[in-house]
Design a protein around this motif. Structure first.
Motif, PDB file in Angstrom:
ATOM      1  N   GLU A  28     -59.429   9.191 -53.897  1.00 24.02           N
ATOM      2  CA  GLU A  28     -60.359   8.308 -53.197  1.00 24.02           C
ATOM      3  C   GLU A  28     -60.023   6.850 -53.460  1.00 24.02           C
ATOM      4  OE1 GLU A  28     -62.650   9.032 -51.105  1.00 24.02           O
ATOM      5  OE2 GLU A  28     -62.836  11.203 -51.290  1.00 24.02           O
ATOM      6  N   GLN A  29     -59.715   6.525 -54.708  1.00 27.15           N
ATOM      7  CA  GLN A  29     -59.343   5.153 -55.041  1.00 27.15           C
ATOM      8  C   GLN A  29     -58.063   4.738 -54.326  1.00 27.15           C
ATOM      9  OE1 GLN A  29     -59.146   5.073 -59.304  1.00 27.15           O
ATOM     10  NE2 GLN A  29     -61.336   5.492 -59.567  1.00 27.15           N
ATOM     11  N   ASN A  33     -66.597   4.214 -46.568  1.00 30.80           N
ATOM     12  CA  ASN A  33     -65.941   5.528 -46.628  1.00 30.80           C
ATOM     13  C   ASN A  33     -64.545   5.337 -46.045  1.00 30.80           C
ATOM     14  OD1 ASN A  33     -64.991   8.205 -45.814  1.00 30.80           O
ATOM     15  ND2 ASN A  33     -67.052   8.900 -46.324  1.00 30.80           N
ATOM     16  N   ALA A  34     -63.573   5.202 -46.925  1.00 29.85           N
ATOM     17  CA  ALA A  34     -62.221   4.838 -46.489  1.00 29.85           C
ATOM     18  C   ALA A  34     -61.650   5.854 -45.504  1.00 29.85           C
ATOM     19  CB  ALA A  34     -61.298   4.708 -47.705  1.00 29.85           C
ATOM     20  N   ARG A  35     -61.873   7.141 -45.772  1.00 27.94           N
ATOM     21  CA  ARG A  35     -61.278   8.166 -44.901  1.00 27.94           C
ATOM     22  C   ARG A  35     -61.840   8.072 -43.487  1.00 27.94           C
ATOM     23  NH1 ARG A  35     -62.003  14.149 -46.935  1.00 27.94           N
ATOM     24  NH2 ARG A  35     -60.915  13.214 -48.700  1.00 27.94           N
ATOM     25  N   ARG A  46     -61.572  14.414 -61.392  1.00 22.80           N
ATOM     26  CA  ARG A  46     -60.833  13.196 -61.728  1.00 22.80           C
ATOM     27  C   ARG A  46     -59.709  12.938 -60.735  1.00 22.80           C
ATOM     28  NH1 ARG A  46     -60.280  14.345 -68.229  1.00 22.80           N
ATOM     29  NH2 ARG A  46     -62.441  13.832 -68.791  1.00 22.80           N
ATOM     30  N   GLN A  47     -59.033  14.015 -60.341  1.00 29.47           N
ATOM     31  CA  GLN A  47     -57.943  13.842 -59.384  1.00 29.47           C
ATOM     32  C   GLN A  47     -58.486  13.414 -58.018  1.00 29.47           C
ATOM     33  OE1 GLN A  47     -55.194  17.046 -59.380  1.00 29.47           O
ATOM     34  NE2 GLN A  47     -53.856  16.129 -57.855  1.00 29.47           N
ATOM     35  N   MET A 101     -57.050   5.917 -51.408  1.00 25.36           N
ATOM     36  CA  MET A 101     -57.364   5.687 -50.002  1.00 25.36           C
ATOM     37  C   MET A 101     -58.018   4.325 -49.799  1.00 25.36           C
ATOM     38  SD  MET A 101     -58.577   9.348 -48.413  1.00 25.36           S
ATOM     39  CE  MET A 101     -59.667   9.805 -49.739  1.00 25.36           C
ATOM     40  N   VAL A 102     -58.906   3.965 -50.728  1.00 26.03           N
ATOM     41  CA  VAL A 102     -59.551   2.651 -50.636  1.00 26.03           C
ATOM     42  C   VAL A 102     -58.508   1.533 -50.738  1.00 26.03           C
ATOM     43  CG1 VAL A 102     -61.125   1.066 -51.811  1.00 26.03           C
ATOM     44  CG2 VAL A 102     -61.780   3.456 -51.479  1.00 26.03           C
ATOM     45  N   ALA A 103     -57.557   1.694 -51.685  1.00 24.06           N
ATOM     46  CA  ALA A 103     -56.514   0.680 -51.861  1.00 24.06           C
ATOM     47  C   ALA A 103     -55.651   0.551 -50.604  1.00 24.06           C
ATOM     48  CB  ALA A 103     -55.655   1.023 -53.069  1.00 24.06           C
ATOM     49  N   ILE A 104     -55.307   1.689 -49.998  1.00 24.60           N
ATOM     50  CA  ILE A 104     -54.495   1.662 -48.775  1.00 24.60           C
ATOM     51  C   ILE A 104     -55.258   0.981 -47.646  1.00 24.60           C
ATOM     52  CG2 ILE A 104     -53.476   3.131 -46.986  1.00 24.60           C
ATOM     53  CD1 ILE A 104     -52.778   5.122 -49.214  1.00 24.60           C
ATOM     54  N   TYR A 105     -56.568   1.303 -47.535  1.00 26.09           N
ATOM     55  CA  TYR A 105     -57.363   0.704 -46.458  1.00 26.09           C
ATOM     56  C   TYR A 105     -57.469  -0.804 -46.636  1.00 26.09           C
ATOM     57  CZ  TYR A 105     -61.027   0.180 -42.976  1.00 26.09           C
ATOM     58  OH  TYR A 105     -61.735  -0.207 -41.872  1.00 26.09           O
TER      59      TYR A 105
END
Length: 395
Positions: free
Chosen positions: A277-278, A295-297, A271-272, A280-284
């Motif tokens: 991941e969510q 793949n945001a990373r 969950r963490q 990182m997606v929001a930042i991207y």
């Protein structure tokens, strides 16, 4: 076993398929023949049921692609269609993709074919009883730097390209793809004049009577199988599974209990990870509005590499980012909304709770060796917003 069976599916417009019984140890054909497209393969299956069979399909129906994925395994396999989406002209739903083992950041060979062709080939092989080891396009059965030429078709496998096409188009393809410096061994159908079709070859060609014999003699099959995924071969007999049914059920039960225990132990970590991941997606998406996120990373890493590569060799951009990051530790009351870098200065658009948060951050930036110039700040709904310009402080 030194014997094998090769089965060549018909090219477009052909009404027959060819088969070849080949002895690997003596490198000779034992027997060969043809069958009509609508003829059953059951008789062939009864005769050669004990032999491994390679199904060779026309290479002009199969596209060879090479991709590099940031992750391997199942994650890389899931991202594979999206990596190829821009290179393919067909709807992904109508295509079948077969690939070898996917390793992170390593080139992976991918074979792409329309599902309607796979359906046709699978229907022809249904209930044949043949032990099909693999289904591959003709160029994927050859070693590199080989050209196989007859009056109708040319099959080419070079180090960086592979294709099958009409013989009359080989010269143009070679000029566009292979180039003048490329060389390859030429295998030409007997009684054919290759120089009239392909004058770049200076060495005399090897001749053959049947192209399937050349494929069998040079056979170097790629570690890919078109009969994979939805088209993977299914065993018709399950007698061994029936005999081992209860031991397998017991083993699966024990494994299930073990996996359940592991799942309960790691559920919170998963969950963490999902939250990270969510995030990182929001930042991207905040940084690159409107961009598609797969793949945001890895996409962020690619963007940073592009920025680093585009700048000069003495660029200070990434070192400046590190210093800004050190100055921003613990600064939850301030957020960077936009960043512009022109090689000499960084211009920032920031939001903050109050002017005190801005003053604290400016002081931290000064400790990192920056000269900070403030622009206009205005009141927002939940704080203030304004511009800052960072330059290297004078020594």
């Amino acid at each position: 076993m030194s014997e094998r069976l090769l089965l060549a599916m018909p090219a477009p417009g052909e009404s027959q398929l060819h088969w070849l019984h080949w002895d690997v140890s003596s490198a000779r054909a034992i027997d060969s023949g043809t069958l009509a497209v609508d003829e059953s393969l059951a008789a062939l299956g009864e005769r050669f049921a004990a032999l491994p069979c390679y199904v060779v399909v026309p290479g002009e129906w199969v596209s060879w692609q090479r991709v590099v994925l940031p992750k391997g395994g199942k994650v890389g396999l899931a991202a594979l269609p999206y990596q190829l989406e821009e290179q393919l002209c067909s709807d992904l739903e109508s295509l079948h993709l077969a690939c070898g083992r996917i390793r992170a950041n390593e080139a992976c060979d991918v074979l792409v074919v329309e599902r309607r062709h796979m359906d046709e080939w699978q229907a022809m092989l249904a209930s044949s009883g043949l032990q099909i080891k693999a289904m591959l396009p003709d160029y994927a059965m050859l070693p590199s730097n080989v050209v196989l030429l007859d009056e109708q078709r040319a099959t080419v496998h070079l180090d960086n390209a592979a294709t099958a096409l009409q013989s009359e188009n080989l010269h143009s393809w070679w000029q566009l793809v292979a180039g003048d410096g490329a060389s390859a061994a030429l295998y030409c159908q007997r009684d054919m004049a290759p120089q009239a079709v392909f004058s770049e070859f200076s060495a005399p060609p090897e001749t053959f009577n049947q192209r399937l014999e050349v494929i069998a003699a040079l056979c170097r099959p790629w570690p890919i199988n078109l009969l994979s995924g939805d088209y993977a071969a299914r065993e018709e007999s399950h007698s061994e599974l029936r005999r081992l049914r209860w031991p397998l059920l017991l083993l699966l039960t024990l494994l299930g209990l073990h996996w359940l225990q592991l799942g309960l132990e790691v559920v919170d970590n998963r969950r963490q990870i999902d939250r990270y991941e969510q995030g990182m997606v929001a930042i991207y998406r905040d940084t690159f509005p409107g961009a598609r996120v797969v793949n945001a990373r890895s996409q962020m890493r690619s963007q940073l590499n592009a920025l680093q590569g585009a700048a000069s060799s003495d660029s200070e951009f990434l070192p400046w980012l590190e210093r800004i990051a050190r100055a921003s530790k613990g600064g939850a009351a301030l957020r960077i909304q936009q960043l512009n870098y022109d090689g000499k200065a960084i211009k920032l658009l920031v939001d903050a709770e109050d002017y005190g948060a801005v003053d604290s951050w400016v002081a931290a930036l000064a400790k990192q060796g920056f000269a900070v110039s403030r622009g206009a700040f205005g009141q927002q709904d939940s704080g203030i917003s304004g511009q800052l310009e960072l330059r290297e402080a004078a020594q």
